[in-house]
Design a protein around this motif. Sequence first.
Motif, PDB file in Angstrom:
ATOM      1  N   LYS C   6       0.643  -1.271  -0.051  1.00  0.00           N
ATOM      2  CA  LYS C   6       0.098   0.069  -0.089  1.00  0.00           C
ATOM      3  C   LYS C   6       0.864   1.240  -0.067  1.00  0.00           C
ATOM      4  CE  LYS C   6      -2.763  -0.567   3.423  1.00  0.00           C
ATOM      5  NZ  LYS C   6      -2.726  -1.625   4.249  1.00  0.00           N
ATOM      6  N   LEU C  29       3.440  14.427   2.212  1.00  0.00           N
ATOM      7  CA  LEU C  29       2.659  13.441   1.401  1.00  0.00           C
ATOM      8  C   LEU C  29       2.478  12.101   1.673  1.00  0.00           C
ATOM      9  CD1 LEU C  29       2.922  15.204  -2.146  1.00  0.00           C
ATOM     10  CD2 LEU C  29       0.942  15.060  -0.647  1.00  0.00           C
ATOM     11  N   GLN C  32       0.506  11.375   4.583  1.00  0.00           N
ATOM     12  CA  GLN C  32      -0.969  11.653   4.456  1.00  0.00           C
ATOM     13  C   GLN C  32      -1.783  10.473   3.607  1.00  0.00           C
ATOM     14  OE1 GLN C  32      -0.602  15.476   3.176  1.00  0.00           O
ATOM     15  NE2 GLN C  32      -0.982  16.420   5.067  1.00  0.00           N
ATOM     16  N   LEU C  33      -1.160  10.388   2.367  1.00  0.00           N
ATOM     17  CA  LEU C  33      -1.497   9.704   1.463  1.00  0.00           C
ATOM     18  C   LEU C  33      -1.636   8.178   1.734  1.00  0.00           C
ATOM     19  CD1 LEU C  33       0.194  11.029  -1.764  1.00  0.00           C
ATOM     20  CD2 LEU C  33      -2.387  11.184  -0.962  1.00  0.00           C
ATOM     21  N   ASP C  35      -2.445   7.234   4.877  1.00  0.00           N
ATOM     22  CA  ASP C  35      -3.465   7.312   5.807  1.00  0.00           C
ATOM     23  C   ASP C  35      -4.751   7.142   4.710  1.00  0.00           C
ATOM     24  OD1 ASP C  35      -1.938   7.682   8.060  1.00  0.00           O
ATOM     25  OD2 ASP C  35      -2.414   9.518   8.177  1.00  0.00           O
ATOM     26  N   ILE C  36      -4.947   7.954   3.873  1.00  0.00           N
ATOM     27  CA  ILE C  36      -5.926   8.109   2.973  1.00  0.00           C
ATOM     28  C   ILE C  36      -6.058   6.388   2.415  1.00  0.00           C
ATOM     29  CG2 ILE C  36      -6.878   8.778   0.790  1.00  0.00           C
ATOM     30  CD1 ILE C  36      -5.355  11.543   1.475  1.00  0.00           C
ATOM     31  N   LEU C  37      -5.057   5.909   1.930  1.00  0.00           N
ATOM     32  CA  LEU C  37      -4.835   4.655   1.444  1.00  0.00           C
ATOM     33  C   LEU C  37      -5.790   3.737   2.283  1.00  0.00           C
ATOM     34  CD1 LEU C  37      -1.945   4.317  -0.726  1.00  0.00           C
ATOM     35  CD2 LEU C  37      -4.259   4.858  -1.433  1.00  0.00           C
ATOM     36  N   TYR C  39      -7.657   4.189   4.804  1.00  0.00           N
ATOM     37  CA  TYR C  39      -9.223   4.611   4.650  1.00  0.00           C
ATOM     38  C   TYR C  39      -9.920   4.172   3.301  1.00  0.00           C
ATOM     39  CZ  TYR C  39     -13.621   7.659   4.801  1.00  0.00           C
ATOM     40  OH  TYR C  39     -14.745   8.077   4.832  1.00  0.00           O
ATOM     41  N   PHE C  40      -9.256   3.907   2.226  1.00  0.00           N
ATOM     42  CA  PHE C  40      -9.700   3.516   1.131  1.00  0.00           C
ATOM     43  C   PHE C  40     -10.201   2.065   1.142  1.00  0.00           C
ATOM     44  CE2 PHE C  40      -8.072   6.646  -2.228  1.00  0.00           C
ATOM     45  CZ  PHE C  40      -8.901   7.621  -1.717  1.00  0.00           C
ATOM     46  N   LYS C  42     -11.881   0.687   3.078  1.00  0.00           N
ATOM     47  CA  LYS C  42     -13.307   0.436   3.301  1.00  0.00           C
ATOM     48  C   LYS C  42     -14.026  -0.120   1.868  1.00  0.00           C
ATOM     49  CE  LYS C  42     -14.960   4.310   6.117  1.00  0.00           C
ATOM     50  NZ  LYS C  42     -15.932   4.352   6.630  1.00  0.00           N
TER      51      LYS C  42
END
Lengths: 487, 489, 98
Positions: C6, C29, C32-33, C35-37, C39-40, C42
């Motif tokens: 990831k 970045l 942050q990214l 973390d977003i991944l 979250y993805f 889901k």
Amino acid sequence: MTDLFYSDISTLNKGLDSKSFSAVELMQSVIDRTDAVEAKINAFVDRDIEDALKQARASDERRARGENLGAFDGIPVGIKDILAVKDQSLRCASKVLEGYRSPYDATCITKLRNAGAVIWGRLNMDEFAMGSSTENSAYGVTANPWNLECIPGGSSGGSAAAVSAGEAIVSLGTDTGGSIRQPAALCGVVGMKPTYGLISRYGLVAFASSLDQVGPLSRSVKDSALLLEAITGHDPLDSTSLNQAKVDYSSALDATAKKKTLGVPKEFFQEGIDPEIKEAIEKAIDWYRSEGYAIEEISLPHSELCVPVYYIIATAEASSNLARFDGVRYSHRSKDAENILELFSKSRGEGFGEEVKRRIILGTYVLSSGYYDAYYLRAQKVRSLIRQDFEQAFTKVDAIITPTTPTPAFKRGEKSDDPLAMYLNDIYTISVNLAGLPALSLPVGMTQNNLPIGMQVIGKAFGEADILSIAHDFEINHGYKDMRPQI
Amino acid sequence: MKYEVVIGLEIHVQIKTKTKMFTAAPYHYGAEPNTLTDAVVLGLPGTLPVLNYEAIERCAKLGLMLGCEIAEVCKWDRKNYFYPDSPKNYQLTQNEQPLCIGGSVEIELPGAARNIQGEHRWVQLNRIHLEEDPGKLSHTAFDTLVDFNRAGVPLAEIVTEPDLYSSEEAVAFLNALRNLIVYTGISDCDMEKGQMRCDANVSLRLKGSEVLGTRTEMKNLNSISNVKASIEYEIKRQAKILDANESVIQETRRWDASKNTSFSLRSKEEAHDYRYFPDPDLMPVSMDRNRVDTMKKALSERPFDRQRRYQEKYSLPYTITSVLCADRELSDFFELALNYYDAPKAIANYIVNDLLRELSAHSEVGDSALSISDTKMKAESIAELVEVVESGLISKQIAKEVFTEMFVSGESPKVIIEKKDLSQNNDDSAIEALCLDAIANNPKAVAQYKEGNAKAINALKGPIMKATKGKANPATLDALLQKLIQASE
Amino acid sequence: MSESDKKIDIDYVAQLARLELSDNDKEKLSGQLNDILVYFEKLNSVDVDGIEPMAHAHKVDNVWREGDELGPVFPKEVLKAMAPESRDDQVVVPKVVE
């Protein structure tokens, strides 16, 4: 009589027709108001006052000749800095387009010109419409007229703040995941994202092409209906623009909406919602019930997945859409580039702001070799499921009521370092873009801290007339339309 | 050589439409730089593409000519890569669902000699898809200039299966394909003008092996001779690597025609992550089936089919049909002339010999040969010329003169014959007098003829033809001379 | 997908996107990214077998321009005025080595 700059379109039309004031006087009133408050609000990134007055003079001349073009003749309409206006700057609040002027008009601008409107200024926004606070602008943040320390929402923050502060009679924004409705809610005005395909995207600088839509912001439901009428219509220059029969939205407002069935999705009232907002929306729902509307609890089971689906699809499309800002033909070119590769990467590195870079990287990643199926393709499939949720719900209800935002306007800087928290701000609005549906936000209350609360009304595809009349019914029975911020 | 070469070609053909693939800006070759652009061509912010139906229809027509299946639904994808000639830095193309699927092209392999027909074979195609052309770069010593005139021109990309097994086959394929496309009028396929470009995928494998070897992709092949030379170079290069027990690296190579060599384009390797995804601005296309059927019925005859027909129906030799059918205009002209006078062999001969000679003689140096439509030549004139020769009005010798005149003036043969008084002199008494003179003046030739040398009689004919300015009917003259010689002494 | 899969290879992606990032940017970045991944993730909770991917908001096809009729062109001055550098009516870029 109220100030011209805070009047609605019908009132202004009467005044212009009866020669109580001229279009130039109206424009001058808006210019003076803007001069008075702009230092605090910063709703505009550019204003061509001479050009606006010239358009207003032309309108007066038309009226003098008896060639009045209709409801918009002489009405100043503020324009978000993402819509192309011929010979005006077009920067999308980005440094990468510093100095660029559009050689052509967006189709919605052409339609407004044909209706006699005065195309007024360039309104601030999050850079390339990426953001929910208008903090991501290369040309300064915009303040919320209700509390200057708060953000106005975004990305169409300038469009919402200008209308709220009397710096434009109405304005155009664009909405990819809530960029009209969320700032409208936070600034206490009406904002509408029409059905995808109802308004041409030609001349709208693309952020996420399958989600973007132009829409109106105004102080009343009727003015949004009028502005919507002026800009709809099939456009052969946009292949996603649909050929729909013209609807007279403003006349349909008074059609009795009492027997409509309103759906309330339970998923939108769970954790994360501010209690004051929850209360205000529930109160509004109670009012509708008391007026004879049927209220049905519904379920949109995939709501939780909207944020990841949206941020995959929107960033993927954006990474490709923003590739054209490369320093070759018109956008910022780095002075330090020694070869073509550096020309691309340095120009883009210097020109784009942080949030735009973040989304380009994310969008490039989800499309890159080995990840496409896991992210992009999967997100497109879940998007189908999200649309099916709405199709299912609309077999039972005529419109859906939700809060527009989970919280009222927050303080500047509060979420700037937490992109994910910022993204969750769009949680109630983005499913509408994913499904391609129309939705509007209208003010339905104020918090104890005197910040506006917005309610979202979602309609069936091309159900704009329904949601406008449902919103109008609430508006004329409550006083929020005439509330003005103290600036 | 112990290896077999396997070649696949990707051919880009500019479709001849008036306007571009996704906008109504015009395109024509040779315009001043950046004068054929609009907001869409330059990829300005806010612009959107709109399909040009004409390009779709022409590509479908090409597909039908090549026996492709026309897809029920075709879609548009973005191919993302940065290059200064690409205004949006993505190319609109068809990756997942192309317009034309499969298909094949009939080719003729080189014969044992120039005048002997070679073997025919069908080469399998993978697909044909539509995409947009990028702009044009020109390089100076210190920088690069970009002209966006060409940007957005519709391109059909024809992709073969790895189904060609020598450089000669690749050449035969390109010639056959070009001829076929020019026949349909979809493109002029002028490689010098960039209307047809070719990339070649080349790999070697041990003879008898079924498994494909590692391939390299050769780019920048802008003439058929470049295709041939680069493939031959690549075969040698790969064979040398394999002979040394090393492995060929899969890579893109650029052919440098001036140095007769190719070199690796390593810079392009990382750019192969094109991040294709469906274009959100363009809707899918589903060709109307009735329309496709109508198009199918209206297809023009393929060049090799026409050649076979000429050989069978008119008994024309390969040497004639291979020239006639290589150019649709020539063979259409031939068929038109046949409508006026049914003498296929004679008419074909005039076209292949006299007409082609005049066309090239009248072409400006450096220009491509004149075409018939550039001249005043009419099909009925050729037919009439054959008719007057066969009827004996003029000799073949005089016909040549008439032809030249006809080519220049566009007048009919009869008008020219009349005007220049070229009809054969059949006044027997005058010719008889000339014959008697000739016999009296050439006793030696007469004697030889009498001893059985038939050709000796020609020495008598020369002065008579000269005296009649060639208008004496050769057959009549022959008979008369023979009779008079027999009668003498 | 495992944790390591990831992680965004930020240098590779920035290169693909032709986006110069400072080392600071890259570090920020990446965090942050990632973390977003997470979250993805889901999205993996839902079964999408047999679901048609949705590329457009509406199912419409055969939208095109007919007639192949010429539209207007820009005078060459339009490009010249907006281009950062031009010569002989063409846009100038650093020498492209192919």
